[in-house]
Design an enzyme around this catalytic site. Structure first.
Site, PDB file in Angstrom:
ATOM      1  N   GLY A  44      35.272 -17.365  20.030  1.00 32.99           N
ATOM      2  CA  GLY A  44      34.145 -17.042  20.895  1.00 32.99           C
ATOM      3  C   GLY A  44      34.553 -15.943  21.859  1.00 32.99           C
ATOM      4  N   GLN A  49      34.446 -10.506  29.075  1.00 36.54           N
ATOM      5  CA  GLN A  49      35.807 -10.450  28.517  1.00 36.54           C
ATOM      6  C   GLN A  49      36.135  -9.105  27.890  1.00 36.54           C
ATOM      7  OE1 GLN A  49      35.407 -14.373  26.273  1.00 36.54           O
ATOM      8  NE2 GLN A  49      37.568 -14.320  26.827  1.00 36.54           N
ATOM      9  N   CYS A  89      41.836 -19.267  25.691  1.00 40.36           N
ATOM     10  CA  CYS A  89      40.913 -18.185  26.028  1.00 40.36           C
ATOM     11  C   CYS A  89      41.607 -16.853  25.779  1.00 40.36           C
ATOM     12  CB  CYS A  89      40.529 -18.311  27.504  1.00 40.36           C
ATOM     13  SG  CYS A  89      39.365 -17.063  28.059  1.00 40.36           S
ATOM     14  N   LEU A  90      40.891 -15.920  25.163  1.00 36.90           N
ATOM     15  CA  LEU A  90      41.506 -14.621  24.874  1.00 36.90           C
ATOM     16  C   LEU A  90      41.848 -13.867  26.162  1.00 36.90           C
ATOM     17  CD1 LEU A  90      39.390 -13.383  21.821  1.00 36.90           C
ATOM     18  CD2 LEU A  90      41.618 -14.500  21.814  1.00 36.90           C
ATOM     19  N   HIS A 131      31.988 -22.972  26.927  1.00 32.50           N
ATOM     20  CA  HIS A 131      33.094 -22.156  27.449  1.00 32.50           C
ATOM     21  C   HIS A 131      32.617 -20.706  27.644  1.00 32.50           C
ATOM     22  CE1 HIS A 131      37.545 -20.846  27.164  1.00 32.50           C
ATOM     23  NE2 HIS A 131      36.866 -19.712  27.107  1.00 32.50           N
ATOM     24  N   GLU A 132      31.888 -20.176  26.657  1.00 35.53           N
ATOM     25  CA  GLU A 132      31.457 -18.774  26.733  1.00 35.53           C
ATOM     26  C   GLU A 132      30.354 -18.575  27.777  1.00 35.53           C
ATOM     27  OE1 GLU A 132      33.401 -16.786  25.422  1.00 35.53           O
ATOM     28  OE2 GLU A 132      34.385 -18.190  24.077  1.00 35.53           O
ATOM     29  N   HIS A 135      31.768 -18.130  31.097  1.00 37.89           N
ATOM     30  CA  HIS A 135      32.255 -16.768  31.371  1.00 37.89           C
ATOM     31  C   HIS A 135      31.164 -15.908  32.001  1.00 37.89           C
ATOM     32  CE1 HIS A 135      36.306 -16.361  29.846  1.00 37.89           C
ATOM     33  NE2 HIS A 135      36.022 -16.917  28.699  1.00 37.89           N
TER      34      HIS A 135
HETATM   35 ZN   LIG Z   1      37.332 -17.697  27.345  1.00 34.81          ZN
END
Ligand SMILES: [Zn+2]
Length: 160
Positions: A44, A49, A89-90, A131-132, A135
């Site tokens: 995701g 991000q 998380c990236l 989660h997304e 963000h």
């Molecule tokens: Zn993340």
């Protein structure tokens, strides 16, 4: 290629702006986000991000490089029953931790053409989307984490 914004980049703490123009540039952004997500083995990715403070997320569905795009996603229902998942998380590479979230959600969003869609979502996809969507509101999984399982030292050094 878009670059992933890494914690503590302040863009990750900003509230992302609603998307109003459903055009070719938005399609291109979604495509590029998916490319970056798959290149980094993510499931995701949210606009902030990739330093785009816009309310768009892409989510891989586990079928090769197939993905779904959610524009202006809004969770309209959270189930009372919860589930705990080890999240990463990236934007926080090599850091993992257990997060408890509602198991099922109802999501209202728009597709790339601007059509409004309502969907009931459960399982891993529900966790990834929560989660997304976080963000988009400047919230990171480390804000909700109960226990960091990997990378506590990395997190400590970033917080300094
Ligand atoms: Zn993340």
């Amino acid at each position: 290629m878009l670059k992933i914004a890494k914690y503590p980049d302040p863009i990750l703490r900003k509230t992302a702006k609603p998307i109003r123009d459903f055009n070719a540039a938005l399609e291109k952004l979604a495509e590029n986000m998916a490319r970056v997500m798959f290149a980094d083995d993510g499931i995701g990715l949210a606009g902030p991000q990739v330093s785009q403070s816009q309310r768009i997320i892409v989510v891989g569905d586990g079928r090769g490089d197939h993905y779904e795009v959610y524009v202006n996603p809004e969770v309209t229902f959270f189930s009372k029953d919860k589930t705990s998942t080890e999240e990463g998380c990236l934007s926080l590479p090599k850091i993992f931790g257990n997060v408890t979230r509602p198991k099922k959600i109802h999501l209202k969003y728009q597709d790339l053409e601007g059509n409004v869609i309502k969907e009931k979502i459960k399982g891993l996809k529900s966790v990834v989307i929560q989660h997304e969507v976080d963000h988009l509101d400047g919230i990171l999984f480390i804000d909700r984490v109960e226990k960091i399982t990997k990378g506590q030292d990395i997190l400590d050094s970033l917080k300094k």
